[in-house]
Write an enzyme that holds these catalytic residues in place. Sequence first.
Site, PDB file in Angstrom:
ATOM      1  CG  HIS A  11      -1.914   1.119   1.319  1.00  0.00           C
ATOM      2  ND1 HIS A  11      -2.813   1.103   0.475  1.00  0.00           N
ATOM      3  CD2 HIS A  11      -1.958   2.000   2.252  1.00  0.00           C
ATOM      4  CE1 HIS A  11      -3.491   2.477   1.033  1.00  0.00           C
ATOM      5  NE2 HIS A  11      -3.148   2.856   1.936  1.00  0.00           N
ATOM      6  CG  PHE A  12       2.083   3.469   3.515  1.00  0.00           C
ATOM      7  CD1 PHE A  12       1.688   4.858   3.322  1.00  0.00           C
ATOM      8  CD2 PHE A  12       1.337   2.666   4.101  1.00  0.00           C
ATOM      9  CE1 PHE A  12       0.867   5.208   3.926  1.00  0.00           C
ATOM     10  CE2 PHE A  12       0.268   3.173   4.795  1.00  0.00           C
ATOM     11  CZ  PHE A  12       0.053   4.368   4.863  1.00  0.00           C
TER      12      PHE A  12
END
Length: 289
Positions: free
Chosen positions: A268-269
């Site tokens: 996600h990051f």
Amino acid sequence: MTALTLPRITHRHVEVDGLRIFYREAGPAEAPTLLLLHGFPTASHQFRRLFEALGSDYHLVAPDLPGFGHSDTPDPAEFAYTFDRLAEVITGFVDALDLRRYALYLFDYGAPVGFRLAEARPERVAGLVVQNGNAYHEGISALFQQVIDLRPEQPGAEELLLREVSSGSLDLQYLTGVRDRSLVDPDSPALDQRLLDLPRHQRVQVQLMFDYHRNLERYPDWQHWLRTHTPPTLIAWGRNDPFFTESGAHAYLRDLPGAELHLFDTGHFALEERLQEIAALIAEFLDKL
């Protein structure tokens, strides 16, 4: 001694609708501007390494949304924590800084805020950098859909969300799908969790989670905006995201067939693990603008 080129990064507040909104800024004002909108449960500090990579050559501006980071966190009993309201504040922020033309960095919660801003100020959007910022139903994972389906009137729904934001469950966001965990700065989830452990911040996040389903209702409008305005778009997506699936990245090409799509084998990051590659793509994209 070899001369080093390091960006000068400033940290300021500006008042918007009676709220003190914190923001980071770097780079020459005459350079292409990138307005970076952060996600859950973090703040503009998620972009600090990107600022170091690009802040000497490009004008970067990253605010903290109300209820996040160093911006004011008014009592949820007195302030409506909805994505409509967050977008109103960021629209006021853009006006307060007199940002006339910018590319939008859309990530996670920053995507629904950014699309609302784009609808309100379409003439100011020079382009989009989309990093795990969803605007399509197929981009919602089954895991995240379970959260979206919760409603305040459901027995136990609020208690369930409170447990989710206070249980130290950020490993799911920061580490799922990551190939080299040593590249993930542990200060990032630690700082996020420190704020999430505050009771007021927990209530903020619960309100926003209960409001998230309204973003899905706006997807057709945002897709129409994309088809109508056809902004230059760079898509850099962590394909192992447990919330926003790879299908959501491909879906943009239906409305923006000329968009540039790059998938990364991370989570996600994506900036945590793939900063160098994504920063280079953003620099090239901004140069074209």
